[in-house]
Design an enzyme around this catalytic site. Sequence first.
Site, PDB file in Angstrom:
ATOM      1  CG  ASP A  71       6.512  27.273  -7.071  1.00 43.64           C
ATOM      2  OD1 ASP A  71       5.374  26.771  -7.745  1.00 43.64           O
ATOM      3  OD2 ASP A  71       7.618  27.484  -7.751  1.00 43.64           O
ATOM      4  CB  ALA A 131      -2.596  33.166  -9.588  1.00 50.27           C
ATOM      5  CE  LYS A 132       3.966  28.475  -9.947  1.00 52.02           C
ATOM      6  NZ  LYS A 132       3.594  27.402  -9.781  1.00 52.02           N
ATOM      7  N   GLY A 133       3.446  33.712  -9.271  1.00 52.04           N
ATOM      8  CA  GLY A 133       4.140  34.918  -8.694  1.00 52.04           C
ATOM      9  C   GLY A 133       5.393  34.717  -7.974  1.00 52.04           C
ATOM     10  CB  ALA A 156       1.227  36.596 -13.539  1.00 52.82           C
TER      11      ALA A 156
END
Length: 424
Positions: free
Chosen positions: A154, A113-115, A68
């Site tokens: 993460d 952002a992150k995913g 994202a």
Amino acid sequence: MTTADPTAEPEPESAVETARRQLERAAAHLDVDDGIVERLRHPTSVYRVTIPVERDDGSTEMFTGYRAHHDSVRGPYKGGLRYHPDVSEEESIGLSMWMTWKCAVMNLPFGGAKGGIVVDPKELSSDEKERLTRRFAEELRPIIGPMKDIPAPDMGTDPATMAWFMDAYSMQEGETTPGVVTGKPPVVGGSYGREEAPGRSVGIITREAVDYYGWDLEDLTVAVQGFGSVGANAARYLDDRGASVVAVSDVDGAIYDPDGLDTNDVEDHDETPGMVSGYDAPETMSNEELLELDVDVLIPAAIGNVLTAENAANVQADMIVEGANGPTTSTAGQIFEERDIPVIPDILANAGGVTVSYFEWLQDINRRAWSLERVNQELEEEMLEAWRAVREEYDSRDVTWRDATYIVALSRIAEAHEARGLWP
Ligand code: NAD
């Protein structure tokens, strides 16, 4: 008496709802164009990829991955990659929004952002995890890059994962590109001090917050939930500076010593799994009891949503510093506000991680490694700068520490959007 708001969202709330709610609270204090706030309620884009992976038995399994992108007005997208069964589009969007605020409050030239991949990494062999990571890097290649989007480790990913990711990207691009991810091992462009940085920043911010209230670090009692990377580094930072860390925990339970634990003697989960609750301490207790201990500072540094409508009224700490991401639900936050318990938010306190990621990116681009001393010195300066900006907002408005932090972040993002124009 404190009461929960019956109209509040049911707990635990989703990351995206929390992120939107915090955006709206901050916007109410600022003169920000409605269009910009509406823009920030949504991600710029969300990528969904499917990833075929050959299992060790020769069969092929399909996995789903997300990335994202929330906002990039201040610079390339930045945020972690999570390997966990609960990874979803919704979660990736919410966490990408938090990254936008976190980078802005630290004044880093990055957006959010992150995913991640929907997978239990414990069910993969190291070879399978490597194949999954390399193929994921290839699927994301069109949308990532040192000037576009820079992933990081993460939950469920680590420096080794980042090294494979960087290698796969570099092989396909035909040039070694260390700046495409951060959190790598130092031997391939990682930064010294990256691993300790989130816990260290929790320690620095706790030190400053304690000083703000006129308390003395030497007289301070501290309880830390989650003696992992963030919790152990924060606890040791404070212990080394004279604070008395009376309780720490891992997933199996907590240990307690009213005279203060020797946090350098207690091994964290990475050093030896299961050692925290197995440590020879005067008392043991549950994680729930640790959260309600009568201490000066409580640092929840394990998982999200641990301070809730259920236990917020029983918390006896005089201050909460958020080490984990999202440990306090909105309802609990409201109860702490009514009870005048300051809560120093995650996006400020644990932002040392993304800050040293920024240092790593600078080192990669300049092809020049910094010493650990330089990393820690620059981290200290960046944290103090962010703390000062937040403290100014806190002192000049009748708001919580969380609101003050979001006000700093949102005003910087909104200013950049105003200068560039939304192009609606
Ligand atoms: P970690 O895995 O190193 O440590 C987590 C610790 O919490 C372990 O001691 C574990 O036993 C304990 N724990 C796990 N589940 C628990 C539960 N249900 N109840 C009580 N304790 C539990 O993880 P970490 O990297 O230290 O991350 C901790 C938190 O900090 C997470 O919310 C993470 O998102 C956040 N965070 C991490 C970083 C980073 O770079 N490591 C940066 C910013 C924020």
